[in-house]
Scaffold this active site. Structure first.
Site, PDB file in Angstrom:
ATOM      1  N   ARG A 262       1.046  -1.281  -0.045  1.00  0.00           N
ATOM      2  CA  ARG A 262       0.030   0.044  -0.073  1.00  0.00           C
ATOM      3  C   ARG A 262       0.806   1.107  -0.072  1.00  0.00           C
ATOM      4  NH1 ARG A 262      -5.995  -1.214   2.958  1.00  0.00           N
ATOM      5  NH2 ARG A 262      -6.589  -2.434   1.019  1.00  0.00           N
TER       6      ARG A 262
ATOM      7  N   GLN B 152      -1.146   2.527  -5.832  1.00  0.00           N
ATOM      8  CA  GLN B 152      -2.720   2.324  -5.710  1.00  0.00           C
ATOM      9  C   GLN B 152      -3.724   2.001  -6.837  1.00  0.00           C
ATOM     10  OE1 GLN B 152      -3.132   6.545  -4.503  1.00  0.00           O
ATOM     11  NE2 GLN B 152      -3.206   6.046  -2.373  1.00  0.00           N
TER      12      GLN B 152
ATOM     13  N   TYR C 158      -2.618  -1.305   7.411  1.00  0.00           N
ATOM     14  CA  TYR C 158      -3.735  -2.279   7.872  1.00  0.00           C
ATOM     15  C   TYR C 158      -3.744  -2.106   9.552  1.00  0.00           C
ATOM     16  CZ  TYR C 158      -3.237  -4.344   3.358  1.00  0.00           C
ATOM     17  OH  TYR C 158      -3.422  -4.561   1.791  1.00  0.00           O
TER      18      TYR C 158
ATOM     19  N   SER D 170      -8.424  -2.940  -2.631  1.00  0.00           N
ATOM     20  CA  SER D 170      -9.129  -1.675  -2.576  1.00  0.00           C
ATOM     21  C   SER D 170     -10.170  -1.476  -3.352  1.00  0.00           C
ATOM     22  CB  SER D 170      -8.340  -0.377  -2.717  1.00  0.00           C
ATOM     23  OG  SER D 170      -7.284  -0.407  -1.575  1.00  0.00           O
TER      24      SER D 170
ATOM     25  N   ASP E  10      -4.197  -1.967  -6.839  1.00  0.00           N
ATOM     26  CA  ASP E  10      -4.525  -2.509  -5.499  1.00  0.00           C
ATOM     27  C   ASP E  10      -5.781  -3.183  -5.567  1.00  0.00           C
ATOM     28  OD1 ASP E  10      -4.948  -3.304  -2.915  1.00  0.00           O
ATOM     29  OD2 ASP E  10      -4.618  -1.171  -2.101  1.00  0.00           O
TER      30      ASP E  10
END
Length: 376
Positions: free
Chosen positions: A124, A129, A232, A135, A132
């Site tokens: 992350r 991004q 996280y 997400s 990902d």
């Protein structure tokens, strides 16, 4: 430059999996990079994509043996090793590979000489991004959880003022404010719910408020930062857990809908709601457990079933994103394209990984399991 890199797109075999790892949009983009794309017949049907649409984008449609001669094999979930028959030595397998739950399959990839790249291990960091998958899929899952809960809830969501009287707004409590939780808050607010939320990470308080929801937080207990590696959540101190349970118990009894989203990578989901707490809720209330596939945040939740306890309906899907297969596939496939294209070496006509991301997501290489998270 040698022959074009061949990318194979397999039809998903896992029960209930309706997503696909490429779309006509990403097929065109891969071909634009100079790759050849082969799609297994029927791969997109459950995501509302026809073979004709893939063919029109430039893909070759094959009835079977899609992986034969492939340099890169794409999947949503990790393909069984027999589906990789004929793939080139050292071929990449790029998918959500469930390394902790499917360790035997990871070992089989190593034995087959494949380089398995687990997209859910993507770090992350800012530049990753757009790659990902957790997400992109969690975003849709948070939305779907609220929609399903609203459907099961036997009352209206927004406040309604009518000639026959006023209908009160549904009270919605979101537990866990990651990507899924934030989308759940936003969706519940759009539907007119009165929304509150909690998280173990104190930094999320502002995010909750920015969406117009009320933060519910334990105060004055040590160890509530809750921020683990890569953003996280981590496990909390016993003192914090006790204070959190007491706070949640008093709050949950007043709620109509509760959405739980708490996951800890590589470990069972933390238990957030007990049977005793469910018993304090109003009959007709609904709980959606987004973590049911990882053991569940809610005592008594069962994947893909609606369970009724103390007059409260408890529901959770083993694979929530697949219930929005077309959009989930579009986002997932863009994540894969963004990943591969970011490392595409024009001279070599193929992607070449750097150390930071390569070491994070590579599970197998040279006949061995090499990822630190799976060793030791």
């Amino acid at each position: 430059m040698g022959a074009a890199t061949t990318i194979a797109v397999l039809r998903e075999r896992a029960s209930g999996e309706h997503r696909v790892s490429a779309t006509p949009e990403t097929v065109k983009k891969f071909i634009g990079l100079g790759a050849a794309v082969r799609v297994e017949a029927g791969a997109g049907l459950t995501a509302s994509i026809s073979d004709e649409a893939f063919a029109a984008a430039g893909a070759e449609i094959v009835a079977d043996g899609a992986a034969a001669g492939a340099d890169i094999v794409l999947g949503v979930q990790g393909p069984e090793p027999d589906l990789l028959a004929g793939a080139k030595p050292g071929a990449w397998v790029v998918a959500s590979l469930d390394p902790f739950g499917q360790r035997g399959r990871v070992d089989a990839y190593a034995a087959g000489g494949f380089e398995a790249l687990a997209m859910e291990f993507m770090p992350r960091i800012t530049r990753a991004q757009s790659m990902d998958i957790l997400s992109s899929q969690s975003n849709l899952a948070g939305y779907k959880a609220v929609i399903v809960a609203a459907d099961l809830y036997g009352r209206a969501f927004p406040m309604m003022m009518t000639a026959a009287g006023t209908v009160s707004a549904a009270k919605v409590f979101v537990m866990g404010v990651g990507v899924a939780g934030l989308q759940a808050i936003a969706t519940a607010r759009r539907l007119g719910g009165q929304v509150s939320a909690t998280d173990v990470r104190s930094a999320t308080k502002e995010q909750i408020q920015s969406l117009g929801a009320k933060p519910i937080f334990v105060e004055n207990v040590a160890g509530i930062e809750g921020e683990g590696a890569g953003g996280y959540a981590t496990e909390m101190s016993p003192e914090y857990q006790a204070a959190q349970a007491e706070l949640v118990s008093s709050h949950i009894a007043k709620q109509d809908i509760v959405i739980t989203t708490a996951l800890i990578p590589g470990r069972p989901a933390p238990r957030l709601i007990t049977d005793a707490q469910i018993a304090t809720m109003k009959p007709g209330s609904v709980i959606f457990d987004l973590a049911v596939a990882s053991g569940g945040n809610v005592e008594g939740s069962v994947a893909d079933q609606v369970v009724e306890k103390h007059g409260v309906k408890i529901v959770g899907y083993s694979n929530t994103a697949t219930h929005l297969a077309a959009d989930a596939s579009a986002l997932f496939s863009r994540n894969l394209f963004n990943f591969l294209s970011a490392f595409w070496d024009k001279e070599q006509g193929k992607p070449v990984l750097d150390e930071e991301i390569g070491n994070a997501i590579r599970l197998t290489q040279g006949g061995k399991v090499v990822n630190e998270r799976l060793l030791g």
